[in-house]
Design a protein around this motif. Structure first.
Motif, mmCIF file in Angstrom:
data_model
loop_
_atom_site.group_PDB
_atom_site.id
_atom_site.type_symbol
_atom_site.label_atom_id
_atom_site.label_comp_id
_atom_site.label_asym_id
_atom_site.label_seq_id
_atom_site.Cartn_x
_atom_site.Cartn_y
_atom_site.Cartn_z
ATOM 1 N N ASP A 290 1.671 9.374 -5.613
ATOM 2 C CA ASP A 290 2.124 7.961 -5.523
ATOM 3 C C ASP A 290 1.810 7.218 -4.337
ATOM 4 O OD1 ASP A 290 3.355 8.700 -7.916
ATOM 5 O OD2 ASP A 290 5.131 9.316 -6.940
ATOM 6 N N ILE A 291 0.573 7.593 -3.865
ATOM 7 C CA ILE A 291 0.013 6.843 -2.634
ATOM 8 C C ILE A 291 -0.579 5.639 -3.091
ATOM 9 C CG2 ILE A 291 -1.780 7.050 -0.783
ATOM 10 C CD1 ILE A 291 0.294 8.929 -0.165
ATOM 11 N N TYR A 292 0.008 4.568 -2.155
ATOM 12 C CA TYR A 292 -0.546 3.321 -2.287
ATOM 13 C C TYR A 292 -1.571 3.300 -1.213
ATOM 14 C CZ TYR A 292 -1.069 -1.793 -2.795
ATOM 15 O OH TYR A 292 -1.691 -3.161 -2.964
ATOM 16 N N SER A 293 -1.749 3.665 -0.010
ATOM 17 C CA SER A 293 -2.636 3.539 1.056
ATOM 18 C C SER A 293 -2.336 4.607 2.320
ATOM 19 C CB SER A 293 -2.876 2.095 1.867
ATOM 20 O OG SER A 293 -1.583 1.764 2.508
ATOM 21 N N PHE A 294 -3.146 4.794 2.991
ATOM 22 C CA PHE A 294 -3.096 5.824 4.295
ATOM 23 C C PHE A 294 -3.974 5.484 5.289
ATOM 24 C CE2 PHE A 294 -6.951 8.015 2.601
ATOM 25 C CZ PHE A 294 -7.295 8.679 3.672
ATOM 26 N N GLY A 295 -3.623 6.187 6.506
ATOM 27 C CA GLY A 295 -4.382 5.930 7.670
ATOM 28 C C GLY A 295 -4.297 7.112 8.633
ATOM 29 N N TYR A 296 -5.006 7.205 9.516
ATOM 30 C CA TYR A 296 -4.914 8.128 10.808
ATOM 31 C C TYR A 296 -5.176 7.477 12.073
ATOM 32 C CZ TYR A 296 -5.392 12.413 13.146
ATOM 33 O OH TYR A 296 -5.091 13.647 14.038
ATOM 34 N N ILE A 297 -4.133 7.754 13.059
ATOM 35 C CA ILE A 297 -4.378 6.978 14.309
ATOM 36 C C ILE A 297 -3.749 7.842 15.295
ATOM 37 C CG2 ILE A 297 -2.170 5.610 13.992
ATOM 38 C CD1 ILE A 297 -3.719 3.632 15.772
ATOM 39 N N GLY A 298 -4.287 8.134 16.210
ATOM 40 C CA GLY A 298 -3.775 9.055 17.355
ATOM 41 C C GLY A 298 -3.522 10.408 16.607
ATOM 42 N N ALA A 299 -2.448 10.696 16.745
ATOM 43 C CA ALA A 299 -2.170 12.180 16.284
ATOM 44 C C ALA A 299 -1.476 12.187 14.763
ATOM 45 C CB ALA A 299 -1.482 13.140 17.263
ATOM 46 N N PHE A 300 -1.277 11.091 14.288
ATOM 47 C CA PHE A 300 -0.525 10.693 13.343
ATOM 48 C C PHE A 300 -1.299 10.491 11.831
ATOM 49 C CE2 PHE A 300 2.089 9.758 16.922
ATOM 50 C CZ PHE A 300 3.323 10.305 16.677
ATOM 51 N N LEU A 301 -0.692 11.173 10.958
ATOM 52 C CA LEU A 301 -1.324 10.689 9.653
ATOM 53 C C LEU A 301 -0.254 9.758 8.907
ATOM 54 C CD1 LEU A 301 -3.070 11.024 6.918
ATOM 55 C CD2 LEU A 301 -1.586 12.930 6.354
ATOM 56 N N PHE A 302 -0.331 8.743 8.348
ATOM 57 C CA PHE A 302 0.552 7.775 7.928
ATOM 58 C C PHE A 302 0.176 7.284 6.547
ATOM 59 C CE2 PHE A 302 -1.831 5.468 10.682
ATOM 60 C CZ PHE A 302 -2.211 4.453 9.797
ATOM 61 N N PHE A 303 1.070 7.357 5.637
ATOM 62 C CA PHE A 303 0.866 6.833 4.352
ATOM 63 C C PHE A 303 1.830 6.157 3.685
ATOM 64 C CE2 PHE A 303 1.880 11.329 4.330
ATOM 65 C CZ PHE A 303 2.865 11.466 3.379
ATOM 66 N N SER A 304 1.678 5.340 2.721
ATOM 67 C CA SER A 304 2.711 4.391 2.203
ATOM 68 C C SER A 304 2.738 4.852 0.508
ATOM 69 C CB SER A 304 2.431 2.889 2.037
ATOM 70 O OG SER A 304 1.274 2.708 1.503
ATOM 71 N N VAL A 305 4.088 4.957 0.092
ATOM 72 C CA VAL A 305 4.106 5.524 -1.037
ATOM 73 C C VAL A 305 5.029 4.541 -2.086
ATOM 74 C CG1 VAL A 305 5.306 7.522 -2.133
ATOM 75 C CG2 VAL A 305 4.153 7.888 -0.031
ATOM 76 N N MET A 306 4.396 4.564 -3.240
ATOM 77 C CA MET A 306 5.151 3.980 -4.373
ATOM 78 C C MET A 306 5.762 4.753 -5.162
ATOM 79 S SD MET A 306 3.730 0.887 -6.839
ATOM 80 C CE MET A 306 3.401 -0.262 -5.474
ATOM 81 N N GLU A 307 7.380 4.846 -4.903
ATOM 82 C CA GLU A 307 7.851 6.213 -5.479
ATOM 83 C C GLU A 307 8.383 5.928 -6.935
ATOM 84 O OE1 GLU A 307 11.150 6.597 -2.739
ATOM 85 O OE2 GLU A 307 10.025 8.218 -1.616
ATOM 86 N N GLU A 308 8.598 4.628 -7.288
ATOM 87 C CA GLU A 308 8.412 4.237 -8.713
ATOM 88 C C GLU A 308 7.448 3.256 -8.931
ATOM 89 O OE1 GLU A 308 10.625 5.604 -10.811
ATOM 90 O OE2 GLU A 308 11.778 6.948 -9.446
ATOM 91 N N PRO A 309 7.276 2.873 -10.514
ATOM 92 C CA PRO A 309 6.326 2.196 -10.760
ATOM 93 C C PRO A 309 6.713 0.717 -10.322
ATOM 94 C CG PRO A 309 6.377 3.699 -12.361
ATOM 95 C CD PRO A 309 7.586 4.033 -11.568
ATOM 96 N N ARG A 310 5.939 -0.120 -9.700
ATOM 97 C CA ARG A 310 6.063 -1.541 -9.348
ATOM 98 C C ARG A 310 7.341 -1.371 -8.280
ATOM 99 N NH1 ARG A 310 4.282 -1.663 -14.458
ATOM 100 N NH2 ARG A 310 2.443 -3.113 -14.899
ATOM 101 N N SER A 311 7.580 -0.339 -7.625
ATOM 102 C CA SER A 311 8.590 -0.565 -6.862
ATOM 103 C C SER A 311 8.268 -0.627 -5.565
ATOM 104 C CB SER A 311 9.426 1.046 -6.781
ATOM 105 O OG SER A 311 8.488 2.023 -6.155
#
Length: 827
Positions: free
Chosen positions: A286-307
């Motif tokens: 359920d990933i919407y987007s992600f990125g990597y910076i410094g030592a961190f992996l980060f990602f945004s999640v849509m846990e329910e449809p259109r939520s």
């Protein structure tokens, strides 16, 4: 990565911003002629401006600055070491200048002209030029690439070492794959490679091994090369975006295997390969987007449809991850990663509605607990932030905020976002009695995007304490005043006005030389200004007899060179432009090599009048630098390295953040429990588990190096119980607490007996008290997030603190472009 200056074909260049971004191995500037827009561009109409009743920009408060005449001997020396090169007008309307390698002296210039063939295809011609003497002379090497038409968009890519990749613009309909030319010797030779796919974006180098390349095709296939492009292997289909992580970790988001021809954001998988495409692991669904910076992996999640979307972070390459304790945001809002390294992240969370501001947070070293750093942080409707890392001094950041009165004001932090304060009034500027609060305000990306200034604030790690920026002096940032150039020599504590009006500027010789070219709204340029004392005094030199329309100011990456190139074009009688590059070598003028007497020891972050033991203590350490004295006119040289002595300071409360559920008392600096926290036990629901945390209310500031002194005795244990909140669908979640988890009280007791020794009775009492507390929370709902505030006031109580915890219950999004490309988040 490449900084580009894009200009449309037209009559003349009257106001252009030259961008320059140092990458691993090179600097690229893209130049194109443009039609003049008579309007400078104004601050967004939604942001209240200080117009002062004027319909056109006026100069701000007057200031005096030193101007010195150029002697005849100096003029002759510069004349003998100034070289002008012209590129014929029929070469095209678009020029890309690229520095290649470190201290190679190699510049590649690609000149292209595009010709539409039909409604779908484009053609054209290219010429490639190469200089090996820092731009003093160029040779046409177009034959080395068979006179192939190189595309304007991501046509030139410079990598680590001396590597270069040129991407040909080949029609998709008539070719099975694209064409690239690769070079490992800074463009001396090129190798022709036929790709089995067509590129949709630039090829990406691995951070550590330039032979490892990854590319994305127009059909969404991810391709990998382990021999610098000679052979390619498809590693995955249906890929939306990708990013290298640490080492050879490669992350990418892709569609589900059972999904046909869909690009539904919020329904993607986040995957990782640790062995260059041999095996894959799914990190999250359920990933919407992600990125990597410094030592961190980060990602945004849509846990329910259109939520609403929520943010997750990982500091161990995705092995474990946790939901960030940040306010959620609706789909109209966004997140933005402003900056980050191995220790912490700066995160902007947009406010609801078209407010053009939000709240800035700083993270702990796990990317989970976030503390409020700055409210009303400016972030305009075009997703532009003025947030700037001052790289010439540790811990310094500069940004703008939109105050409640609708005015934009600049603030600066010297301790990585712990506190923010206004910028001091420049020492040679007097606002007058009519201005109640006279401070310096710096123009940022928002102003550059609106063509109010041509350049952003400039600093370099090798030029200790030096900052150059456009600004106005007064009660707030004003677009009704012409921006002037201001310089700080101590990392932003003190400033002085140095040049009237907007300029393009560059730092050379590790700060030993500053050069500037005035930004002309109407007219052509022929004069460069230079200073050998960090902008206190300036001299002017006419570098050409025939002025031209300015398009760029470029110098070798790394600021160690003493030569600079001024780029532009002259209209010719036949209507075709003549591109011009003028390279000025100042090494012939500054001939003496610096010796020990030319340097001084300088205590960073030391405020005049402060004679306390903690003078210069920032983030738990004092740093004494060896840097050039302003009156010294000499060369630092290419062998110059920054020298410093670091000593730790004794810890105080200022070296600690208030932990989750606590706030900083505005007067005592003590961390106090928020009223909603009944005792020191705090519960958070992460990864489908309930963490019961013990804390004394303090957490050490990331990157803080203090020793001894104040010791809040931070919590030493975490108790895990099943969480009542329903976990989101996806693969098994993994806990990320920084201490070991135990499933039974017996295991906890064993650990206590073994590790605590004489303190066992105390620890058993603490654990017993924790278990005895039976608070029913998070049984049928997600947690309510509370945020501790950093102390946000200076000596004058400029910014007050909010003692109440901030809460939010709506969703999330992420910048830029509303989560479209998190990997680009202000890196």
């Amino acid at each position: 990565m490449i900084w580009r200056l894009v200009v449309l074909v037209g009559v003349c260049v009257l106001f252009l911003g030259a961008e320059s971004r140092t990458s691993r191995g090179g600097k690229t500037v893209s130049l194109r002629r443009t039609q003049h827009d008579d309007s400078q561009g104004q601050v967004s109409s939604r942001l209240r401006r200080d117009t002062s009743g004027s319909s056109s920009p006026t100069h701000g408060p007057p200031f005096t600055s030193c101007r010195l005449p150029l002697t005849s001997a100096e003029h002759k020396v510069l004349d003998d070491n100034t070289h002008e090169t012209g590129f014929n007008g029929d070469d095209g309307s678009h020029v890309i200048l690229t520095w290649v390698g470190d201290e190679t002296g190699v510049i590649l210039v690609l000149s292209t002209i595009s010709v539409p063939l039909d409604s779908f295809l484009e053609g054209g011609s290219s010429r490639l030029y190469r200089s090996t003497d820092y731009g003093k002379s160029f040779n046409d090497i177009s034959h080395r690439i068979n006179h192939t038409f190189i595309r304007e968009e991501f046509g030139v890519s410079v990598g680590p070492g001396n590597t270069v990749i040129l991407t040909a613009d080949t029609p998709v309909l008539n070719n099975p794959g694209g064409i690239i030319f690769t070079s490992t010797d800074a463009g001396a030779t090129f190798k022709f490679i036929q790709l089995p796919f067509h590129l949709v974006q630039p090829i990406t180098y691995n951070f550590l091994n330039p032979d490892y390349l990854v590319a994305l095709s127009i059909d969404g296939s991810l391709w990998l090369s382990l021999d610098f492009g000679a052979m390619w292997t498809k590693v995955h289909d249906g890929v939306h975006s990708f990013s290298w992580g640490a080492g050879i970790n490669l992350f990418f988001s892709c569609i589900r295997g059972d999904t046909e021809e869909t690009d539904e954001r919020g329904d993607l998988l986040l995957k990782r390969t640790k062995d260059l495409g041999k095996t894959f692991a799914t990190i999250h669904e359920d990933i919407y987007s992600f990125g990597y910076i410094g030592a961190f992996l980060f990602f945004s999640v849509m846990e329910e449809p259109r939520s609403p979307r929520v943010m997750y972070f990982s500091s161990d390459q995705g092995d474990t991850f946790s939901r960030a304790l940040l306010p959620s945001a609706s789909t109209e809002q966004f997140y933005s990663i402003l900056d980050g390294d191995e220790d912490m992240l700066f995160m902007h969370v947009d406010n609801p509605g078209d407010t053009y501001f939000g709240t800035m947070y700083t993270s702990d070293d796990r990317g989970i607990l976030f503390s409020k750093s700055l409210e009303r942080h400016l972030f305009d409707g075009q997703r532009k932030s003025d947030f700037t890392n001052i790289t010439s001094l540790r811990g310094v950041y500069l940004t703008n905020k939109l105050d409640v009165d609708g005015r934009i004001r600049s603030v600066i932090s010297f301790n990585r976002g712990g506190t923010w304060r206004p910028l001091n009034k420049p020492e040679n500027v007097d606002c007058g009695d009519q201005v109640k609060n006279c401070n310096l305000h710096i123009h940022g990306e928002h102003s550059r995007n609106n063509r109010i200034v041509p350049m952003l604030a400039l600093s370099e790690p090798s030029a200790i304490g030096l900052v150059i920026a456009h600004g106005t002096v007064g009660d707030s940032l004003s677009s009704s005043q012409h921006p002037d150039v201001f310089v700080s020599s101590d990392g932003g504590y003190n400033w002085r006005g140095t040049l009237r009006g907007p300029h393009h500027y560059s730092i050379l010789d590790s700060g030993g030389l500053i050069v500037a070219v005035e930004a002309q709204f109407e007219g052509q340029v022929k004069t460069i200004k230079f200073s050998t004392d960090e902008g206190q005094c300036w001299k002017s030199y006419n570098f050409t007899e025939q002025p031209f329309f300015f398009a760029g100011l470029s110098s070798e990456p790394g600021t160690k060179a003493l030569s600079v190139s001024v780029w532009g074009f002259r209209p010719e009688e036949d209507g075709q432009p003549m591109w011009v590059a003028v390279t000025i070598d100042f090494q012939s003028l500054v001939t003496r090599k610096c010796n020990d007497q030319d340097y001084e020891e300088w205590l960073a972050h030391s405020i005049q009048g402060d004679d306390s033991e903690r003078k210069g203590c920032v983030l738990g350490a004092k740093e004494i630098y060896r840097r050039l004295k302003k009156p010294s006119v000499c060369r630092n040289g290419r062998g110059f390295t920054v020298s410093k002595k670091r000593s730790p300071c004794s810890c105080t409360r200022e070296d600690y953040l208030c932990d989750y559920g606590y706030y900083r008392h505005v007067n005592t600096s003590e961390c106090l429990r928020q009223p909603s926290a009944p005792n020191k036990t705090l519960e958070i629901c992460l990864e489908g588990e309930e963490d019961e945390l013990l804390t004394a209310g303090y957490r050490k500031v990331p990157s803080d190096r203090c020793e001894g002194g104040f010791n809040p005795q931070l919590a030493v244990q975490t108790v895990i119980r099943p969480c009542g909140a329903k976990p989101s669908p996806g693969p098994p979640r993994k806990s990320t607490s920084s201490v070991t988890h135990f499933d039974t009280p017996r295991e906890k007791l064993v650990l206590i007996l073994v590790c605590a020794g004489a303190a066992v009775i105390v620890l058993i009492a603490i654990v017993s008290a924790v278990i005895a507390v039976r608070r029913v929370v998070y049984r049928n709902r997600l947690p309510e997030y509370r945020f501790s505030n950093l102390r946000m006031h200076d000596e004058d109580n400029y910014i007050t603190v909010d003692h109440e915890s901030g809460t939010s219950s709506n969703g999330t999004s992420c910048h830029p472009d509303s989560d479209d490309e998190l990997i680009e988040c202000h890196t």
